[in-house]
Scaffold this active site. Structure first.
Site, mmCIF file in Angstrom:
data_model
loop_
_atom_site.group_PDB
_atom_site.id
_atom_site.type_symbol
_atom_site.label_atom_id
_atom_site.label_comp_id
_atom_site.label_asym_id
_atom_site.label_seq_id
_atom_site.Cartn_x
_atom_site.Cartn_y
_atom_site.Cartn_z
ATOM 1 C CB ALA A 33 -3.208 36.416 -69.426
ATOM 2 C CE LYS A 105 0.579 61.456 -68.957
ATOM 3 N NZ LYS A 105 -0.335 61.040 -70.000
ATOM 4 C CB ILE A 136 4.326 53.533 -78.886
ATOM 5 C CG1 ILE A 136 3.620 54.434 -79.902
ATOM 6 C CG2 ILE A 136 5.623 52.977 -79.450
ATOM 7 C CD1 ILE A 136 4.455 55.656 -80.311
ATOM 8 C CE LYS A 205 2.991 61.171 -72.189
ATOM 9 N NZ LYS A 205 2.203 61.829 -73.247
HETATM 10 P P1 NDP Z 1 -10.199 61.076 -67.296
HETATM 11 O O1 NDP Z 1 -10.344 62.380 -66.627
HETATM 12 O O2 NDP Z 1 -10.885 60.855 -68.593
HETATM 13 O O3 NDP Z 1 -10.655 59.913 -66.297
HETATM 14 C C1 NDP Z 1 -10.342 59.891 -64.948
HETATM 15 C C2 NDP Z 1 -11.553 59.382 -64.182
HETATM 16 O O4 NDP Z 1 -11.189 59.171 -62.828
HETATM 17 C C3 NDP Z 1 -12.716 60.371 -64.214
HETATM 18 O O5 NDP Z 1 -13.925 59.681 -64.451
HETATM 19 C C4 NDP Z 1 -12.658 60.961 -62.811
HETATM 20 O O6 NDP Z 1 -13.897 61.421 -62.351
HETATM 21 C C5 NDP Z 1 -12.182 59.784 -62.010
HETATM 22 N N1 NDP Z 1 -11.565 60.167 -60.722
HETATM 23 C C6 NDP Z 1 -10.758 61.218 -60.471
HETATM 24 N N2 NDP Z 1 -10.383 61.214 -59.172
HETATM 25 C C7 NDP Z 1 -10.968 60.151 -58.607
HETATM 26 C C8 NDP Z 1 -10.969 59.624 -57.289
HETATM 27 N N3 NDP Z 1 -10.284 60.184 -56.296
HETATM 28 N N4 NDP Z 1 -11.696 58.521 -57.054
HETATM 29 C C9 NDP Z 1 -12.415 57.935 -58.027
HETATM 30 N N5 NDP Z 1 -12.439 58.383 -59.311
HETATM 31 C C10 NDP Z 1 -11.723 59.481 -59.596
HETATM 32 O O7 NDP Z 1 -8.635 60.823 -67.441
HETATM 33 P P2 NDP Z 1 -7.889 59.924 -68.523
HETATM 34 O O8 NDP Z 1 -8.541 58.620 -68.649
HETATM 35 O O9 NDP Z 1 -7.641 60.729 -69.754
HETATM 36 O O10 NDP Z 1 -6.455 59.763 -67.829
HETATM 37 C C11 NDP Z 1 -6.235 58.838 -66.791
HETATM 38 C C12 NDP Z 1 -4.726 58.666 -66.613
HETATM 39 O O11 NDP Z 1 -4.167 58.157 -67.816
HETATM 40 C C13 NDP Z 1 -3.958 59.957 -66.310
HETATM 41 O O12 NDP Z 1 -2.878 59.655 -65.459
HETATM 42 C C14 NDP Z 1 -3.432 60.370 -67.678
HETATM 43 O O13 NDP Z 1 -2.286 61.162 -67.605
HETATM 44 C C15 NDP Z 1 -3.115 59.013 -68.252
HETATM 45 N N6 NDP Z 1 -3.066 58.920 -69.702
HETATM 46 C C16 NDP Z 1 -4.088 59.415 -70.458
HETATM 47 C C17 NDP Z 1 -4.078 59.259 -71.824
HETATM 48 C C18 NDP Z 1 -5.177 59.766 -72.672
HETATM 49 O O14 NDP Z 1 -5.081 59.645 -73.908
HETATM 50 N N7 NDP Z 1 -6.248 60.316 -72.118
HETATM 51 C C19 NDP Z 1 -2.965 58.552 -72.489
HETATM 52 C C20 NDP Z 1 -1.937 58.073 -71.597
HETATM 53 C C21 NDP Z 1 -1.994 58.247 -70.257
HETATM 54 P P3 NDP Z 1 -14.242 62.989 -62.555
HETATM 55 O O15 NDP Z 1 -14.205 63.243 -64.026
HETATM 56 O O16 NDP Z 1 -15.589 63.111 -61.946
HETATM 57 O O17 NDP Z 1 -13.171 63.755 -61.830
HETATM 58 N N1 HSE Z 2 -2.087 64.291 -72.791
HETATM 59 C C1 HSE Z 2 -1.261 63.236 -73.283
HETATM 60 C C2 HSE Z 2 -0.890 63.535 -74.716
HETATM 61 C C3 HSE Z 2 -1.973 61.924 -73.191
HETATM 62 O O1 HSE Z 2 -1.515 64.416 -75.328
HETATM 63 O O2 HSE Z 2 0.036 62.919 -75.224
HETATM 64 C C4 HSE Z 2 -1.097 60.746 -73.502
HETATM 65 O O3 HSE Z 2 -0.109 60.572 -72.532
#
Ligand code: NDP
Ligand code: HSE
Length: 437
Positions: A33, A105, A136, A205
């Site tokens: 970076a 997404k 990817i 997506k």
């Molecule tokens: P998680 O539910 O594991 O994590 C989200 C976190 O954000 C939780 O700890 C949640 O707390 C917290 N949160 C929710 N709302 C708030 C708020 N208003 N203020 C502060 N914290 C908040 O989700 P993921 O990490 O799986 O997914 C995150 C994003 O990434 C999503 O958009 C998902 O579609 C995307 N994504 C996920 C993938 C995956 O493999 N999991 C892959 C690609 C994209 P709490 O649990 O208490 O609600």
């Molecule tokens: N829920 C999504 C999946 C996470 O299963 O592909 C990655 O975008």
């Protein structure tokens, strides 16, 4: 070298992975970076989790708006998901002049046009590599690597959860519910897993990929969406016997009449590489005029694979933060004033091949009745298999593959076939994608 300051919102699966990888590979990432990338504040509703993961390395808060309003923060990483508060947070961050990195997404597919317009006005970047196919680098490939090409179509296994479910059900004979629970435990599934199962996540997506490939605005509301919940194990078996695998595909295609934008279970020839993509792996085929067919394969979900894409965006944004906005890569690959108004075709107008399964009386003339109806709709047949009726049964399964036809023609034929007295119940229709040139 002065670090760039990042505020991370959401330290769940992806946020946690991002924090961990950024810490583990800090030295290597800085060499790329040009300056250290430093998380200065983390917001999560679960303050205890945030404290545990960050272990005193930065400030923590449960107020996400404090992060987007924090004068020290230069890049906001949004990893909470959803289209409610995440939208307000993202727009606020942009209006505060901060760059944004997101994996969301759903938000981009629904509100991307508004978000990118605002980002352009505020001269900030919104980076979203993690939003499609997890780890990817497909966004970069389509937006930059293929910039010389006229893209013809994209087809991808872009939902890890459903591919994992289909693979485990087929290979281990596990039930749908058991495999779904495992996908949730492994962090693959969306907060609301019906988004995965009903094809909505894949539609988000493919909407994004379609915009990047054809230089059109995001049009999620025009996508045709069908998931795997109604898929029958018998069709998976019959497809195998015919030399096909069933996968949930996101497809977008340029045709003379307009753009196809659709998600549904599809039969793919088993000899295609993409037909052999199993588990939570994703794969995307891009067909373009100059390079031909290219295939991108890797982990489509999970903490560190997705973090890999989030951090790649952080590196990009760090490198380009001081550049003149005119010299940055446009959000949607094409210059914003060069977007086209090519229309998205309704599903009725889509042209493809079909797999039909019918339950029919085992008696002479049945096949003739059915083929006559198909011929009346100008649908030609590629293959037919008639199964022997089971012991003591009078009905048998009839499986047909058709050549290409328009969706409205096959629907019209099915409606007539279902009225035949010799056909029991509904006809099962699945689409067949050869994925050749
Ligand atoms: P998680 O539910 O594991 O994590 C989200 C976190 O954000 C939780 O700890 C949640 O707390 C917290 N949160 C929710 N709302 C708030 C708020 N208003 N203020 C502060 N914290 C908040 O989700 P993921 O990490 O799986 O997914 C995150 C994003 O990434 C999503 O958009 C998902 O579609 C995307 N994504 C996920 C993938 C995956 O493999 N999991 C892959 C690609 C994209 P709490 O649990 O208490 O609600
Ligand atoms: N829920 C999504 C999946 C996470 O299963 O592909 C990655 O975008």
């Amino acid at each position: 070298m002065k670090p760039i300051n990042v505020g991370l919102i959401g330290i769940g699966t992806v946020g946690g992975g991002t924090f961990t990888v950024l810490k583990r590979n800090a030295e290597e990432i800085m060499r790329r970076a040009g300056r250290p990338i430093r998380i200065v504040v983390v917001a999560d509703k679960n303050l205890e989790l945030a404290q545990q993961v960050t272990a005193g390395a930065c400030r923590v808060t449960d107020d996400a708006f404090a992060v987007v309003n924090d004068p020290e923060v230069e890049i906001v990483v949004e990893l909470i998901g959803g289209t409610g508060v995440a939208k307000d947070l993202m727009l606020k961050a942009i209006r505060n002049g901060k760059h944004v990195v997101t994996a969301n997404k759903a938000l981009l597919a629904k509100y991307g046009n508004e978000i990118f317009q605002e980002a352009q006005k505020m001269r900030v970047m919104v980076a979203f590599e993690a939003a499609v196919a997890g780890g990817i680098p497909i966004i970069k490939a389509v937006r930059e690597g293929l910039a010389a090409n006229r893209i013809e179509w994209i087809a991808g296994i872009i939902n890890g959860t459903t591919n994992f479910i289909l693979s485990e059900m087929r290979d281990k004979g596990l039930s749908f519910d058991t495999v779904l629970k495992e996908a949730q435990r492994l962090g693959y599934a969306e907060a609301d897993p019906t988004f995965d199962i009903e094809g909505v996540d894949a539609a988000h997506k493919i909407t994004i990929l379609s915009a990047l490939a054809f230089g059109i605005p995001m049009q999620f509301d025009k996508a045709y969406v069908e998931g795997i919940s109604k898929l029958d194990a018998a069709d998976i078996r019959y497809a195998e016997q015919l030399g096909y695998r069933i996968k949930l595909l996101g497809i977008t295609k340029r045709t003379p009449e307009g753009i196809e934008l659709r998600v549904h279970p599809s039969l793919i020839p088993a000899r295609r590489l993409i037909a052999n993509v199993e588990g939570a792996m994703n794969a995307v085929v891009v067909q373009s005029d100059a390079v031909g067919s290219t295939l991108y394969y890797g982990k489509g979900a999970g903490a560190e694979p997705t973090a890999s894409a989030v951090i790649a965006d952080l590196v990009d944004v760090t490198r380009m933060a001081t550049a003149d906005p005119q010299n940055r890569v446009p959000h949607l690959a094409f210059q914003p004033n060069q977007l086209s108004d090519l229309k998205v075709l309704p599903m009725d107008e889509v042209v493809t091949s079909y797999y039909l399964r019918l339950r029919v009386q085992d008696k002479p003339g049945v096949l003739a009745d059915i083929t006559r109806i198909l011929a009346d709709e100008q649908i030609s047949i590629d293959a037919v298999i008639q199964k022997e009726p089971g012991e003591g049964e009078e009905q048998a399964d009839l499986i047909m593959l058709t050549h290409q036809t328009r969706e409205k023609r096959i629907n019209a034929a099915i409606a007539k076939i279902e009225k035949l007295g010799v056909v029991a119940g509904k006809v099962t229709k699945l689409r067949v994608e050869e994925l050749g040139k």
